[in-house]
Motif scaffolding. Structure first.
Motif, PDB file in Angstrom:
ATOM      1  N   LEU A  97       4.329   5.174   3.573  1.00 26.08           N
ATOM      2  CA  LEU A  97       3.705   6.498   3.619  1.00 26.08           C
ATOM      3  C   LEU A  97       4.782   7.569   3.451  1.00 26.08           C
ATOM      4  O   LEU A  97       5.799   7.548   4.137  1.00 26.08           O
ATOM      5  CB  LEU A  97       2.991   6.722   4.954  1.00 26.08           C
ATOM      6  N   ASP A  98       4.549   8.504   2.510  1.00 22.96           N
ATOM      7  CA  ASP A  98       5.505   9.576   2.264  1.00 22.96           C
ATOM      8  C   ASP A  98       4.953  10.874   2.859  1.00 22.96           C
ATOM      9  O   ASP A  98       4.079  11.503   2.269  1.00 22.96           O
ATOM     10  CB  ASP A  98       5.745   9.703   0.758  1.00 22.96           C
ATOM     11  N   GLU A  99       5.468  11.251   4.011  1.00 21.68           N
ATOM     12  CA  GLU A  99       5.044  12.463   4.736  1.00 21.68           C
ATOM     13  C   GLU A  99       3.535  12.598   4.821  1.00 21.68           C
ATOM     14  O   GLU A  99       2.962  13.577   4.346  1.00 21.68           O
ATOM     15  CB  GLU A  99       5.632  13.717   4.072  1.00 21.68           C
ATOM     16  N   PRO A 100       2.862  11.617   5.434  1.00 18.76           N
ATOM     17  CA  PRO A 100       1.394  11.661   5.485  1.00 18.76           C
ATOM     18  C   PRO A 100       0.873  12.781   6.377  1.00 18.76           C
ATOM     19  O   PRO A 100      -0.288  13.154   6.270  1.00 18.76           O
ATOM     20  CB  PRO A 100       1.017  10.299   6.059  1.00 18.76           C
ATOM     21  N   THR A 101       1.731  13.319   7.241  1.00 14.69           N
ATOM     22  CA  THR A 101       1.228  14.321   8.188  1.00 14.69           C
ATOM     23  C   THR A 101       1.706  15.730   7.863  1.00 14.69           C
ATOM     24  O   THR A 101       1.436  16.655   8.613  1.00 14.69           O
ATOM     25  CB  THR A 101       1.657  13.975   9.626  1.00 14.69           C
ATOM     26  N   SER A 102       2.404  15.922   6.717  1.00 15.56           N
ATOM     27  CA  SER A 102       2.885  17.267   6.430  1.00 15.56           C
ATOM     28  C   SER A 102       1.701  18.175   6.099  1.00 15.56           C
ATOM     29  O   SER A 102       0.852  17.827   5.290  1.00 15.56           O
ATOM     30  CB  SER A 102       3.888  17.240   5.282  1.00 15.56           C
ATOM     31  N   GLY A 104       0.853  -1.181   0.000  1.00 13.35           N
ATOM     32  CA  GLY A 104       0.000   0.000   0.000  1.00 13.35           C
ATOM     33  C   GLY A 104       0.886   1.228   0.000  1.00 13.35           C
ATOM     34  O   GLY A 104       1.847   1.310   0.769  1.00 13.35           O
ATOM     35  N   TYR A 105       0.603   2.185  -0.874  1.00 10.76           N
ATOM     36  CA  TYR A 105       1.472   3.362  -1.007  1.00 10.76           C
ATOM     37  C   TYR A 105       0.644   4.629  -0.827  1.00 10.76           C
ATOM     38  O   TYR A 105      -0.396   4.801  -1.452  1.00 10.76           O
ATOM     39  CB  TYR A 105       2.142   3.334  -2.384  1.00 10.76           C
ATOM     40  N   VAL A 106       1.107   5.498   0.039  1.00  9.93           N
ATOM     41  CA  VAL A 106       0.468   6.804   0.231  1.00  9.93           C
ATOM     42  C   VAL A 106       1.458   7.851  -0.232  1.00  9.93           C
ATOM     43  O   VAL A 106       2.393   8.201   0.493  1.00  9.93           O
ATOM     44  CB  VAL A 106       0.087   7.036   1.706  1.00  9.93           C
ATOM     45  N   PRO A 107       1.309   8.348  -1.484  1.00 13.63           N
ATOM     46  CA  PRO A 107       2.285   9.302  -1.999  1.00 13.63           C
ATOM     47  C   PRO A 107       2.160  10.660  -1.325  1.00 13.63           C
ATOM     48  O   PRO A 107       1.145  10.973  -0.706  1.00 13.63           O
ATOM     49  CB  PRO A 107       1.942   9.396  -3.485  1.00 13.63           C
ATOM     50  N   GLN A 108       3.226  11.431  -1.454  1.00 14.74           N
ATOM     51  CA  GLN A 108       3.212  12.785  -0.910  1.00 14.74           C
ATOM     52  C   GLN A 108       2.390  13.665  -1.844  1.00 14.74           C
ATOM     53  O   GLN A 108       2.720  13.811  -3.010  1.00 14.74           O
ATOM     54  CB  GLN A 108       4.649  13.301  -0.837  1.00 14.74           C
ATOM     55  N   ARG A 109       1.294  14.210  -1.338  1.00 18.99           N
ATOM     56  CA  ARG A 109       0.379  14.978  -2.184  1.00 18.99           C
ATOM     57  C   ARG A 109      -0.107  16.194  -1.421  1.00 18.99           C
ATOM     58  O   ARG A 109      -0.265  16.154  -0.207  1.00 18.99           O
ATOM     59  CB  ARG A 109      -0.855  14.146  -2.560  1.00 18.99           C
ATOM     60  N   VAL A 110      -0.374  17.235  -2.189  1.00 24.22           N
ATOM     61  CA  VAL A 110      -0.978  18.404  -1.565  1.00 24.22           C
ATOM     62  C   VAL A 110      -2.448  18.123  -1.276  1.00 24.22           C
ATOM     63  O   VAL A 110      -2.989  18.499  -0.254  1.00 24.22           O
ATOM     64  CB  VAL A 110      -0.835  19.642  -2.472  1.00 24.22           C
TER      65      VAL A 110
END
Lengths: 278, 253
Positions: free
Chosen positions: B163-168, B78-84
């Motif tokens: 997860l790529d910076e899910p909380t930014s 499962g991948y959560v990309p860094q997105r605005v």
């Protein structure tokens, strides 16, 4: 044209209406994916390139629809490859192709023996009388294939256009799907050029989608409303252009834009009545 | 414990500029790994390399014991990309976006089954968005949109979640909701690799922290104490590492 004549009884009008119905379905069905990935103007660019294909058909004495499909498809795939390479100069590369397409088309039509300004205008803005029985067969077959493709791989196209990187990690054949979408856009442009014309074809791929967005909040719902408004606009545009004796492409697009204005007004009302999400 | 991720001497370069150099890393089942580091330290590149999104210039990567080039069992990831945000040019409902995450587990050309729909509902429930499933993604807050992307990654019931910076850029309440959702997954045995600028409410979950600086592993071990987190930020603790290394080719000029 006599006012007493029922336009629906005329052979060329029947052919134009069948073509308009199919184009009104196919153009928004493919266009929605271009809008989703914020490449709404891609259809416009392909339309420019397809003009060279049309002119090539005149010059070689073959059916312009066939040469247009070939040239537009090659152009669309090149556009997609430029996009995939992610170069910042891609923007300029696309501009060069679009201008080259228009200039090449006008030049080649001028060189061909049966190419006239009237012919050129018919391809640029559509023409009611130009839809031949053969065209109806070609348009039916191609738009059938387009609609079937959207029905079969629509889910995958949605995923790729929504988030390409995610689709790659999900194991989807992203490159193949992107090329497929580019080819579908090229075929749509060629299918629609008889009725709407190459300069306005992109409008029928984009405006119904923009209209639907004003009213609904889901992707599937957007597609359905866009198909409905696309069909309504192209049918009423063809009939309107018969009475007004204008190019059907222009009338179709003006009607479609009218729908957009109505929808955006209605959309404001709809959104006001919706609960505000916390 | 079997290796979920195995990296041997891996390097990545963008336009010949090294972004990661000589990385060795093994992540085993059930670990919750935080990847920390300053901006430009190579955190995102590291996870993108693991997923095959950026090509290796050297070394090797294996996922679940299979070399990356031959790996095809993507539903396990499962991948959560860094997105605005999770919105695009056409509106889509929360459910539609989350359901697209189920595609790897669905047979092509077939309609969604009851099991597919149940998986989507479960994922929405884990991130607390089930009652907002029919809303347009674009109308949600930034934190809620992040949760949509996490739910999308969960629908294929992955064994490894990246997860790529899910909380930014996400408010503290949503960060806590994300940590709760991750807690459920970790308890069910999911391996997690989480890129973060700072850990925040996720700190309690993390079993191991890897700190990168200038594309190299600076620290690999237990997570830093929350109060002293900023000391482990290489930008503060190791200012020389923050400066780019002088290109050796310049010596020739």
């Amino acid at each position: 044209m006599g006012i007493a004549v029922n336009p629906l009884a005329l052979d060329f009008m029947q052919r134009a209406l069948v073509a308009a119905l199919l184009v009104g379905l196919a153009a928004p069905a493919v266009g929605v994916f271009l809008v989703q990935r914020r490449m709404a103007l891609m259809g416009d660019g392909i339309g420019h390139i397809a003009l060279t294909g049309v002119a090539l058909g005149f010059l070689l004495g073959t059916a312009p629809v066939l040469t247009a499909v070939v040239v537009a498809t090659i152009g669309a795939v090149v556009i997609e490859l430029v996009r995939q390479s992610g170069r910042t100069s891609g923007d300029v590369a696309l501009a060069l192709m679009f201008y080259g397409g228009i200039a090449g088309g006008v030049l080649l039509i001028g060189l061909s023996s049966d190419g006239t300004n009237a012919n050129l205008l018919a391809y640029l803005f559509g023409s009611l009388t130009s839809v031949s029985p053969t065209d109806v067969v070609v348009i039916s077959a191609l738009s059938g294939v387009l609609l079937l493709t959207v029905a079969v791989v629509g889910r995958e196209l949605f995923a790729v256009c929504h988030d390409e990187e995610y689709a790659r990690v999900a194991g989807l054949p992203v490159r193949t799907l992107n090329i497929l979408l580019a080819v579908m856009a090229a075929v749509t442009v060629t299918v629609a050029m008889r009725v709407v014309g190459l300069l306005l074809v992109s409008a029928l791929m984009v405006v119904p989608v923009a209209t639907a967005q004003q009213l609904v909040r889901g992707f599937r719902a957007t597609v359905l409303v866009a198909l409905g408004s696309g069909v309504l606009a192209s049918l009423s545009g063809v009939i309107g252009s018969y009475y007004a004796d204008t190019a059907p492409g222009a009338m179709i697009v003006v009607v479609a834009l009218g729908f957009f204005l109505l929808a955006s007004t209605a959309g404001v009302v709809v959104r006001r009545r919706r609960p505000v999400p916390a | 414990m079997s290796a979920v991720v195995q990296v041997r001497g891996a390097s990545v370069a963008y336009d010949r500029r090294p972004a990661l150099s000589d990385i060795d890393l093994t992540v085993t089942t059930g670990e919750v790994v935080a990847v920390l580091g300053a901006n430009g330290s190579g955190k995102s590149t590291l996870v993108r390399m693991l997923l095959g999104l950026v090509p290796l210039t050297g070394g090797s990567v294996s996922l679940f014991g299979t070399p990356l080039g031959r790996f095809s069992d993507w539903p396990r990831i499962g991948y959560v990309p860094q997105r605005v945000g999770a919105a695009t040019g056409v509106p889509a409902t929360v459910r539609e976006v989350v359901a697209s995450g189920r595609l790897p587990r669905m047979s092509r050309l077939r309609r969604a089954t009851a099991a597919d729909r149940a998986a989507v509902d479960r994922a929405l429930e884990v991130v607390g968005l089930l009652e907002r499933a029919e809303l347009s993604v674009g109308t949600l807050s930034g934190g809620q949109q992040q949760r949509v992307l996490i739910a999308r990654a969960l629908t294929c019931e992955p064994a490894l979640l990246v997860l790529d910076e899910p909380t930014s850029g996400v408010d503290l309440a949503s960060q806590a909701a994300l940590a709760d959702a991750l807690r459920l997954l970790v308890d069910s045995g999911v391996t997690v690799i989480n890129v973060a600028h700072e850990l925040g409410p996720m700190h309690a979950l993390v079993t191991r922290a890897i700190t990168l600086a200038d594309g190299r592993v600076l620290h690999d071990g237990p997570p830093p104490e929350p109060d002293h987190l900023h000391l482990h930020d290489p930008e503060h603790a190791h200012p020389p590492h923050a400066a780019p290394p002088a290109p050796s080719a310049w010596g020739l000029l």
